[in-house]
Design an enzyme around this catalytic site. Sequence first.
Site, short mmCIF file in Angstrom:
data_model
loop_
_atom_site.label_atom_id
_atom_site.label_comp_id
_atom_site.label_asym_id
_atom_site.label_seq_id
_atom_site.Cartn_x
_atom_site.Cartn_y
_atom_site.Cartn_z
N CYS A 1 -16.18 -6.95 14.48
CA CYS A 1 -15.77 -8.28 14.93
C CYS A 1 -14.76 -8.22 16.06
CB CYS A 1 -15.18 -9.07 13.76
SG CYS A 1 -13.57 -8.48 13.17
N ASP B 1 0.87 -1.18 0.00
CA ASP B 1 0.00 0.00 0.00
C ASP B 1 0.90 1.22 0.00
OD1 ASP B 1 -2.52 1.44 0.27
OD2 ASP B 1 -1.81 1.92 2.29
N CYS C 1 -12.63 -10.39 9.01
CA CYS C 1 -13.96 -10.96 8.80
C CYS C 1 -14.56 -10.61 7.44
CB CYS C 1 -14.91 -10.51 9.90
SG CYS C 1 -15.32 -8.74 9.84
N CYS D 1 -12.32 -5.13 6.25
CA CYS D 1 -11.67 -5.81 7.38
C CYS D 1 -10.97 -7.05 6.85
CB CYS D 1 -12.69 -6.18 8.44
SG CYS D 1 -12.00 -7.16 9.81
N CYS E 1 -13.01 -2.97 13.93
CA CYS E 1 -14.10 -3.62 13.20
C CYS E 1 -15.13 -4.15 14.21
CB CYS E 1 -13.54 -4.76 12.36
SG CYS E 1 -14.79 -5.68 11.42
N ASP F 1 -3.18 1.32 7.20
CA ASP F 1 -2.31 1.03 6.06
C ASP F 1 -1.95 -0.46 6.00
OD1 ASP F 1 -2.30 3.72 5.35
OD2 ASP F 1 -0.65 4.16 6.71
N GLU G 1 -1.71 -1.40 -5.63
CA GLU G 1 -2.98 -0.82 -6.04
C GLU G 1 -2.79 -0.03 -7.33
OE1 GLU G 1 -6.71 0.80 -3.33
OE2 GLU G 1 -4.64 1.24 -2.78
#
Length: 398
Positions: A349, A192, A331, A328, A347, A356, A276
């Site tokens: 979860c 990233d 999950c 996430c 999250c 990052d 990306e």
Amino acid sequence: MQLRYDFRLYPTPGQRHALARAFGCARVVFNDGLRARQDAREQGMPYISDGELSKRVITEAKKTPGRSWLGEVSAVVLQQALADLNVAYRNFFASLTGKRKGAKVAPPRFRSRKDNRQAIRFTKNARFCITAGGKLRLPKIGDVPVRWSRDLPAEPSSVTVVKDAAGRYFASFVVETSDVPLPESAAEVGIDLGLSHFAITSDGRKVENPRFLRRAERRLRKAQQELSRKDRGSANRRKARVKVAKAHARVADARRDWAHKLSTQIIRDNQAVYVENLAVSGLGRTRLAKSLHDAGWSQFIGMLVYKAARYGRHFAKIDRWFPSSKLCSGCGAVAEAMPLAVRSWTCPCGTVHDRDINAAKNILAAGRADRLNACGARVRSGPAPAQREEAGSLRGAA
């Protein structure tokens, strides 16, 4: 694979004069060819073919008093200048008809002797060579001293002599090289790219952004102020302009060297690399433009692409609309919003994410899915539809 190898040249004063003459002759031939085609178009005449154009602006022009000095330089230099014009026209026409992908290509423009970069190209027909003493022999220029930082892996097919804005001379050789596969590695990495940290990998490593331009801003500002105070057309202004150009060249050289070292390390240590697909041109029009260009993302990604191809590694770009930051990695839930100011989030979860690192993990998962899963299973690490070979019942299962 064709690669370029650049080496610094140190021509003598006489050779610099001969190179300046060659730069000027190549520029005149290019402009004469462009003007001839523009005039033909304005007069409603057919498009001038490449062969006819070469005959007009080179062969016949040498016989005229106004262009007789074209014979003082190598004919290959003039032919290559005209070849550049022909390629520019072909790219322009291909862009108009949609055959060329990417951004639209503008029509060729006239070259100026005030351009910061001047270049001429010699092919094998020019019979350039490297002497036993390690000098570059160029026709009608002489044996130019070269600082060899490494050996050429093969005989070059062409050499381009470049003079940059800082007044430095370079020889850029085009060499046909064979692939050199590295030993296979079990590691794969998702990257990233950012501004606070240049690169964040899926294994949790954060590479600091060196910010070469920001660190040199004080020196650049001072040199630019000195340039602004000089009278236009004066010798002192020319000296101040070269000083500014040299300061920028040091920044660009440092950035390029750093990107080469980091990209080589990543390619050497990982069998597959995923990044990306960023819209750099669009981001370059935002308030982050200066920091973005200072980071040099496009240059770095370009190095990863060709090094992966040469060393037998896999490289892929993830769809730019993939929600790597909001997804996430534990999950598979997608957050509704994720402003840039949010650097860590929790999250539902219960997993606490570094923004990052979580994005890098998701980029890795998406890259693996695109590469290995031809059936199109979901990228997220949560529940996913079973594959065809897993959907049937197993005999003897309890």
